[in-house]
Motif scaffolding. Structure first.
Motif, PDB file in Angstrom:
ATOM      1  N   GLY A 192       0.819  -1.208   0.000  1.00 39.81           N
ATOM      2  CA  GLY A 192       0.000   0.000   0.000  1.00 39.81           C
ATOM      3  C   GLY A 192       0.850   1.254   0.000  1.00 39.81           C
ATOM      4  O   GLY A 192       1.952   1.285  -0.560  1.00 39.81           O
ATOM      5  N   THR A 193       0.350   2.281   0.648  1.00 41.46           N
ATOM      6  CA  THR A 193       1.053   3.566   0.671  1.00 41.46           C
ATOM      7  C   THR A 193       2.252   3.550   1.602  1.00 41.46           C
ATOM      8  O   THR A 193       3.125   4.407   1.493  1.00 41.46           O
ATOM      9  N   VAL A 194       2.299   2.589   2.544  1.00 36.78           N
ATOM     10  CA  VAL A 194       3.444   2.469   3.446  1.00 36.78           C
ATOM     11  C   VAL A 194       4.491   1.583   2.779  1.00 36.78           C
ATOM     12  O   VAL A 194       4.241   0.406   2.498  1.00 36.78           O
ATOM     13  N   ALA A 195       5.647   2.164   2.527  1.00 34.06           N
ATOM     14  CA  ALA A 195       6.682   1.448   1.770  1.00 34.06           C
ATOM     15  C   ALA A 195       7.361   0.361   2.594  1.00 34.06           C
ATOM     16  O   ALA A 195       7.908  -0.592   2.041  1.00 34.06           O
ATOM     17  N   GLN A 196       7.332   0.496   3.922  1.00 37.30           N
ATOM     18  CA  GLN A 196       8.016  -0.460   4.790  1.00 37.30           C
ATOM     19  C   GLN A 196       7.008  -1.071   5.768  1.00 37.30           C
ATOM     20  O   GLN A 196       6.182  -0.370   6.334  1.00 37.30           O
ATOM     21  N   TRP A 197       7.095  -2.396   5.934  1.00 41.56           N
ATOM     22  CA  TRP A 197       6.332  -3.063   6.989  1.00 41.56           C
ATOM     23  C   TRP A 197       7.199  -3.106   8.240  1.00 41.56           C
ATOM     24  O   TRP A 197       8.416  -3.326   8.161  1.00 41.56           O
ATOM     25  N   ARG A 198       6.565  -2.946   9.379  1.00 45.09           N
ATOM     26  CA  ARG A 198       7.297  -2.903  10.652  1.00 45.09           C
ATOM     27  C   ARG A 198       7.061  -4.196  11.428  1.00 45.09           C
ATOM     28  O   ARG A 198       5.938  -4.684  11.524  1.00 45.09           O
ATOM     29  N   PHE A 199       8.154  -4.704  12.019  1.00 43.68           N
ATOM     30  CA  PHE A 199       8.076  -5.901  12.852  1.00 43.68           C
ATOM     31  C   PHE A 199       8.939  -5.703  14.101  1.00 43.68           C
ATOM     32  O   PHE A 199       9.760  -4.774  14.163  1.00 43.68           O
TER      33      PHE A 199
END
Length: 289
Positions: A192-199
């Motif tokens: 989506g619009t967020v280029a990075q997923w956070r974990f």
């Protein structure tokens, strides 16, 4: 306003027939009551009260004056109550902005319920995934999701949201279930619009750059793609919660899930005492938790 001096004191003494009781009712000293009534009599050039060490009584002129002053004091008290109620009861237009999907599914229904509770309110709701300027746009309130940027706005946390990485059972059956970020990199990720997923990994927040065939700025569209087995997607609970409960989607990498982030109410500093904003924010906080 000098002509008002002593009127409240005069009415209280006349009705209670006691300087001491009048002072107690008004929350001032007996001496202050006496001085203010004396100033009133001096301004009128008329004696209103007969005083003795044991009793207080009205002169003939005082009895006539009392009839009119009672109405004045009652009207003043009613005016004060009206202003107090105006400050305490939401009324007038509330202009706010919220993200499109969350605004449509969560905020708008609550606003409609709020308006039923407070029929003197009006609503101007603008749904946008852009962060509109509250001051320039004349907004009373904004609903924002996730991590807040530094600003001069007042922020109150309304609730928390959980981010899930999900896929359809059919996709996982065909492609396997990733157990770590290295394996996730081998999968189709719906972006989506967020280029990075956070974990969270070993107590630290890590960024993951998803890769896949689909990039879209709509969470609803990405959800549909995931349901149709086109890949994995990271979306908040208000998108995927019901689908997870029904088994239409499966959450993966739960052991790496990032900490919950916030759902916020933001409002300009000059509106933080407004009754309509204060009561609405309290209402949203109670309903969203």
């Amino acid at each position: 306003m000098k002509q008002w001096i002593g009127i409240s004191e005069f009415v209280a003494v006349a009705e209670l027939q006691s300087f001491t009781k009048a002072a107690k009712q008004l929350g001032i000293s007996v001496a202050q009551v006496s001085r203010n009534i004396a100033e009133l009599e001096a301004m009128l050039a008329i004696k209103l009260l007969y005083r003795s060490t044991r009793s207080v009584s009205l002169t003939e002129e005082g009895q006539l004056y009392l009839q009119h002053c009672r109405h004045l004091v009652a009207s003043l008290a009613e005016a004060n109550r009206t202003l107090a109620n105006l400050k305490a009861t939401p009324r007038g237009q509330i202009k706010l902005t919220a993200p499109v999907f969350y605004g449509e599914t969560r905020i708008a229904p609550l606003l409609h319920d709020f308006m039923r509770l407070y029929p003197d309110t009006e609503l101007d709701l603008q749904l946008s995934n852009n962060k509109l300027d509250l001051v320039q746009g004349g907004f009373d309130l904004a609903i924002r999701l996730g991590t807040l940027e530094s600003s001069s706005l007042i922020a109150r946390k309304l609730a928390s949201r959980t981010q899930y990485v999900v896929a359809s059972p059919a996709y996982l059956a065909q492609n396997g279930t990733p157990q770590n970020l290295t394996e996730l990199a081998q999968h189709q990720c719906l972006t989506g619009t967020v280029a990075q997923w956070r974990f969270m990994q070993q107590g630290k927040v890590v960024q993951f750059k998803p890769q896949g065939r689909i990039v879209c700025n709509s969470g609803v569209a990405l959800l549909d793609a995931a349901l149709k087995g086109l890949g994995l997607v990271q979306l908040p609970d208000y998108y995927v919660g019901e689908k997870l409960q029904r088994g239409e989607l499966v959450a993966v990498l739960n052991q790496l899930r990032q900490p919950d982030d916030g759902i916020w109410a933001l409002y300009p500093q000059n509106r933080h005492l407004s009754a309509k904003v204060r009561v609405l924010v309290d209402y949203l906080a109670a309903k969203l938790n």
